[in-house]
Design a protein around this motif. Sequence first.
Motif, PDB file in Angstrom:
ATOM      1  N   THR A  44       6.075  47.213  -5.073  1.00  0.00           N
ATOM      2  CA  THR A  44       4.760  47.848  -4.979  1.00  0.00           C
ATOM      3  C   THR A  44       4.432  48.010  -3.505  1.00  0.00           C
ATOM      4  N   VAL A  46       0.769  39.745   9.051  1.00  0.00           N
ATOM      5  CA  VAL A  46       0.888  41.187   8.779  1.00  0.00           C
ATOM      6  C   VAL A  46      -0.078  41.654   7.683  1.00  0.00           C
ATOM      7  N   ARG A  49       9.376  45.460  15.466  1.00  0.00           N
ATOM      8  CA  ARG A  49       9.482  46.591  14.522  1.00  0.00           C
ATOM      9  C   ARG A  49      10.277  47.736  15.142  1.00  0.00           C
ATOM     10  N   GLY A  50      10.816  48.579  14.275  1.00  0.00           N
ATOM     11  CA  GLY A  50      11.566  49.738  14.758  1.00  0.00           C
ATOM     12  C   GLY A  50      12.978  49.408  15.205  1.00  0.00           C
ATOM     13  N   LEU A  51      13.436  48.194  14.912  1.00  0.00           N
ATOM     14  CA  LEU A  51      14.774  47.753  15.351  1.00  0.00           C
ATOM     15  C   LEU A  51      15.758  47.640  14.191  1.00  0.00           C
ATOM     16  N   LEU A  99       7.940  41.948   2.283  1.00  0.00           N
ATOM     17  CA  LEU A  99       8.695  42.483   3.416  1.00  0.00           C
ATOM     18  C   LEU A  99       7.760  42.510   4.627  1.00  0.00           C
ATOM     19  N   LEU A 158      15.168  45.778  11.357  1.00  0.00           N
ATOM     20  CA  LEU A 158      15.123  44.488  10.636  1.00  0.00           C
ATOM     21  C   LEU A 158      14.746  44.681   9.167  1.00  0.00           C
ATOM     22  N   LEU A 201       3.422  54.191   2.275  1.00  0.00           N
ATOM     23  CA  LEU A 201       4.726  53.612   2.638  1.00  0.00           C
ATOM     24  C   LEU A 201       5.882  54.119   1.771  1.00  0.00           C
ATOM     25  N   ARG A 259      15.277  47.357   7.427  1.00  0.00           N
ATOM     26  CA  ARG A 259      16.465  47.967   6.818  1.00  0.00           C
ATOM     27  C   ARG A 259      17.493  46.892   6.445  1.00  0.00           C
TER      28      ARG A 259
HETATM   29  C1  LIG Z   1       6.927  48.322   7.162  1.00  0.00           C
HETATM   30  C2  LIG Z   1       7.768  47.360   8.022  1.00  0.00           C
HETATM   31  C3  LIG Z   1       8.317  46.250   7.134  1.00  0.00           C
HETATM   32  C4  LIG Z   1       8.932  48.167   8.670  1.00  0.00           C
HETATM   33  O1  LIG Z   1       9.732  47.254   9.420  1.00  0.00           O
HETATM   34  P1  LIG Z   1      10.727  47.736  10.589  1.00  0.00           P
HETATM   35  O2  LIG Z   1      11.639  46.606  10.918  1.00  0.00           O
HETATM   36  O3  LIG Z   1       9.954  48.344  11.701  1.00  0.00           O
HETATM   37  O4  LIG Z   1      11.561  48.897   9.874  1.00  0.00           O
HETATM   38  P2  LIG Z   1      13.026  49.385  10.299  1.00  0.00           P
HETATM   39  O5  LIG Z   1      13.103  49.450  11.804  1.00  0.00           O
HETATM   40  O6  LIG Z   1      14.052  48.571   9.618  1.00  0.00           O
HETATM   41  O7  LIG Z   1      13.038  50.854   9.706  1.00  0.00           O
HETATM   42  C5  LIG Z   1      13.864  51.195   8.591  1.00  0.00           C
HETATM   43  C6  LIG Z   1      13.695  52.661   8.285  1.00  0.00           C
HETATM   44  O8  LIG Z   1      12.384  52.877   7.735  1.00  0.00           O
HETATM   45  C7  LIG Z   1      11.643  53.783   8.544  1.00  0.00           C
HETATM   46  N1  LIG Z   1      10.268  53.281   8.614  1.00  0.00           N
HETATM   47  C8  LIG Z   1       9.837  52.141   9.192  1.00  0.00           C
HETATM   48  N2  LIG Z   1       8.498  51.996   9.024  1.00  0.00           N
HETATM   49  C9  LIG Z   1       8.095  53.096   8.320  1.00  0.00           C
HETATM   50  C10 LIG Z   1       6.834  53.543   7.830  1.00  0.00           C
HETATM   51  N3  LIG Z   1       5.701  52.846   8.051  1.00  0.00           N
HETATM   52  N4  LIG Z   1       6.807  54.707   7.132  1.00  0.00           N
HETATM   53  C11 LIG Z   1       7.930  55.436   6.910  1.00  0.00           C
HETATM   54  N5  LIG Z   1       9.160  55.052   7.341  1.00  0.00           N
HETATM   55  C12 LIG Z   1       9.233  53.908   8.038  1.00  0.00           C
HETATM   56  C13 LIG Z   1      12.310  53.759   9.902  1.00  0.00           C
HETATM   57  O9  LIG Z   1      12.134  54.983  10.590  1.00  0.00           O
HETATM   58  C14 LIG Z   1      13.764  53.530   9.532  1.00  0.00           C
HETATM   59  O10 LIG Z   1      14.394  54.722   9.101  1.00  0.00           O
HETATM   60  P3  LIG Z   1      15.882  55.087   9.595  1.00  0.00           P
HETATM   61  O11 LIG Z   1      16.691  53.809   9.443  1.00  0.00           O
HETATM   62  O12 LIG Z   1      16.288  56.173   8.668  1.00  0.00           O
HETATM   63  O13 LIG Z   1      15.720  55.467  11.033  1.00  0.00           O
HETATM   64  C15 LIG Z   1       6.900  46.744   9.170  1.00  0.00           C
HETATM   65  O14 LIG Z   1       6.239  47.783   9.859  1.00  0.00           O
HETATM   66  C16 LIG Z   1       5.869  45.739   8.699  1.00  0.00           C
HETATM   67  O15 LIG Z   1       6.137  44.522   8.664  1.00  0.00           O
HETATM   68  N6  LIG Z   1       4.653  46.224   8.342  1.00  0.00           N
HETATM   69  C17 LIG Z   1       3.558  45.325   7.896  1.00  0.00           C
HETATM   70  C18 LIG Z   1       3.850  44.706   6.550  1.00  0.00           C
HETATM   71  C19 LIG Z   1       4.086  45.740   5.465  1.00  0.00           C
HETATM   72  O16 LIG Z   1       3.366  46.738   5.353  1.00  0.00           O
HETATM   73  N7  LIG Z   1       5.120  45.469   4.641  1.00  0.00           N
HETATM   74  C20 LIG Z   1       5.490  46.319   3.536  1.00  0.00           C
HETATM   75  C21 LIG Z   1       4.753  45.871   2.321  1.00  0.00           C
HETATM   76  S1  LIG Z   1       5.092  46.951   0.939  1.00  0.00           S
END
Ligand SMILES: CC(C)(COP(=O)(O)OP(=O)(O)OC[C@H]1O[C@@H](n2cnc3c(N)ncnc32)[C@H](O)[C@@H]1OP(=O)(O)O)[C@@H](O)C(=O)NCCC(=O)NCCS
Length: 155
Positions: free
Chosen positions: A102, A31, A79-81, A72, A83, A107, A85
Amino acid sequence: MTGSLDLPSGVMLRHAERADAVRIRRLIHQVGINPLALDWRRFILAVDAGGQVLACAQIKPHADGTRELASLAVVPQFRGLGLARALIVTLQTQAGPPLYLTCRSGLEPLYTRFGFRPLTDPELPLYFRRLRKIANLILSVLRSPDGLSIMRWDG
Ligand SMILES: CC(C)(COP(=O)(O)OP(=O)(O)OC[C@H]1O[C@@H](n2cnc3c(N)ncnc32)[C@H](O)[C@@H]1OP(=O)(O)O)[C@@H](O)C(=O)NCCC(=O)NCCS
């Protein structure tokens, strides 16, 4: 550990074990986030029924006494499931406030959902003050449009 969390069928959360160290590193590289300080002992994982690691996160302690929600990462196809959260809420419950993190500024909306708020420079503890200075320098050299956000959850 999974308790009442709303996870996809067959998915559960567990603490990482030694054998997971290589899977954690692989996911973090996949990632493209900070590959440093990935001690498996601090991680929790989301795994499927076959034991495949779908997501991870950790609480990283710093020398100034602060603790950071970090690393994380969710496998792109999962994603979007919910996890991320599940991992964030579980670590908040287990570790308690205050927690720092950070992220790139784009984000912030993800983390404000969980009660984190962006901090201004005067609010930063030592570790994060130094980190922001270095990060801003690097980002300006790279002409990055995204800044570094430092956020805190106070419970
Ligand atoms: C960012 C990341 C961790 C989100 O994971 P995910 O499992 O898709 O997130 P979830 O499905 O649990 O979403 C949780 C909530 O956050 C929101 N969300 C998810 N990604 C988001 C984003 N990029 N921007 C804003 N909100 C976001 C969802 O809509 C959801 O909101 P809700 O529960 O109110 O509907 C994933 O996209 C990822 O691994 N990205 C690459 C690594 C990264 O950037 N990590 C963070 C480092 S700081």
